[in-house]
Design an enzyme around this catalytic site. Structure first.
Site, short mmCIF file in Angstrom:
data_model
loop_
_atom_site.label_atom_id
_atom_site.label_comp_id
_atom_site.label_asym_id
_atom_site.label_seq_id
_atom_site.Cartn_x
_atom_site.Cartn_y
_atom_site.Cartn_z
N LYS A 217 0.78 -1.25 0.04
CA LYS A 217 0.01 0.03 -0.13
C LYS A 217 0.91 1.44 -0.01
O LYS A 217 0.79 2.25 -0.80
CB LYS A 217 -1.00 -0.18 1.19
CG LYS A 217 -1.97 1.10 1.16
CD LYS A 217 -2.48 1.48 2.72
CE LYS A 217 -1.58 2.39 3.49
NZ LYS A 217 -2.11 2.71 4.66
N ASP A 235 -6.52 0.95 1.26
CA ASP A 235 -6.46 1.25 2.57
C ASP A 235 -7.96 0.74 3.16
O ASP A 235 -8.64 0.00 2.53
CB ASP A 235 -6.04 2.76 2.73
CG ASP A 235 -7.34 3.72 2.33
OD1 ASP A 235 -8.19 3.20 1.74
OD2 ASP A 235 -7.21 4.89 2.66
#
Length: 346
Positions: A217, A235
């Site tokens: 991420k 997220d």
């Protein structure tokens, strides 16, 4: 005998009683004639008229409407969708092609709603973005943005941060939470950048994920916003919304990324991530989604999970959508909201 019956019928018709029967009940008189013609006797006709054919009581007669005016039709009321409405059992399941078309339409709608979508972390270079993204774990971007000015003033380069005194760095980043673990990660990645990459942040995913505290991420955030390399940032907001929209049913971030990447062209990945995260922070919240104020509600299969009343839903809007400051202290020039306050100025 037949002539007498005929004259008797004539006299009966001329008499007052006969006239009343003919005027008051037309059907019995006609019935009497039919019976008389069969029997051939006028007296039999009279008896059958009195005993077998009796006028119906007024209560049983058909009521005549007072007026022929047509009643006014009621205005049609479109029913509002019920909260938490479940799909009908016999509803036809959405095909994959239909889902892809709906997903791409949602992306177009979000692009019109958030033409100013951007990463909500303040940064001036790839190193600052990398550090800020690591700090954003388990806290808000606002808190990170309020903390990083002092951090970068003390440690502007990877070399400076690698040589920091841990206790001093911990005190600076304490407001972001988990400050000891984050200090260890920041000093570790700074040391790796200094020793393995000549003090520069690498522009490849496989290199970024080797740094301490940097996962897929974080790497995609840095690649997409510091290097212009398309990437999908999964997220908590992104994962929650794409599952609500039925783009995927996966929970693992890597699998979510793969499913969503298959729906959109690569050129859309970075901006798609910003738009979805923006929508999740402003309208489609985790606990109370503002369904009644959501512009893409007609495209959402999860409509009704949140507040559907428009007035109540508008009160749930956040940041610039709710007339309040955003998360960045230094937002882009086209951002329509107010800058966030500095640390201690809230």
């Amino acid at each position: 005998m037949g002539e007498q019956a005929a004259s008797g019928a004539k006299n009966a018709t001329k008499s007052p009683a006969g006239r009343m029967k003919r005027v008051g009940t037309a059907e019995p008189v006609r019935t009497a004639k039919r019976v008389g013609s069969k029997s051939g006797t006028g007296s039999a006709t009279g008896r059958e008229l009195e005993s077998e054919v009796k006028p119906k009581p007024e209560s049983e007669s058909k009521a005549t409407p007072k007026s022929k005016s047509t009643p006014k039709s009621k205005p049609k009321v479109t029913p509002k969708p019920k909260p938490n409405a479940k799909p009908k059992p016999n509803a036809k399941p959405e095909s994959h092609l239909a889902m892809v078309r709906r997903a791409r339409r949602i992306n177009r709608e979000l692009a019109e709603l958030y033409p100013y979508a951007h990463p909500e972390l303040d940064f001036r270079n790839a190193f600052e973005l990398l550090v800020a993204t690591v700090l954003s774990a388990q806290t808000t971007d606002l808190r990170v943005n309020q903390t990083t000015p002092a951090l970068f003033a003390a440690y502007p380069t990877p070399e400076d941060m690698a040589a920091a005194v841990p206790e001093e760095m911990e005190e600076i980043i304490r407001p972001t939470g988990f400050f000891r673990a984050k200090t260890k990660s920041l000093m570790g990645l700074s040391t790796a950048l200094r020793d393995n990459f000549d003090g520069e942040v690498p522009g490849r995913l496989e290199d970024l994920v080797t740094l301490p505290g940097v996962g897929r991420k974080t790497a995609n955030v840095v690649l997409g916003n510091a290097f212009g390399v398309p990437g999908i940032t999964v997220d908590t907001h992104f994962g929650r919304l794409v599952r609500r929209w039925k783009w995927t049913d996966q929970e693992d971030p890597v699998k979510v990324e793969a499913d969503v990447a298959a729906i959109f062209p690569k050129s859309e990945w970075t901006m798609l991530s910003h738009r979805v995260v923006f929508h999740g922070r402003r309208i489609c919240h985790a606990r109370k989604p503002a369904c009644g104020a959501c512009p893409i509600a007609p495209l959402c299969p999860s409509y009704g999970e949140g507040e559907t009343d428009p007035e109540k839903a508008r009160k749930l809007l956040k940041y610039e959508m709710g007339g309040r400051p955003g998360q960045r202290l230094s937002p882009p020039p086209d951002y329509p909201g107010a800058p966030a306050p500095a640390l201690g100025a809230e």
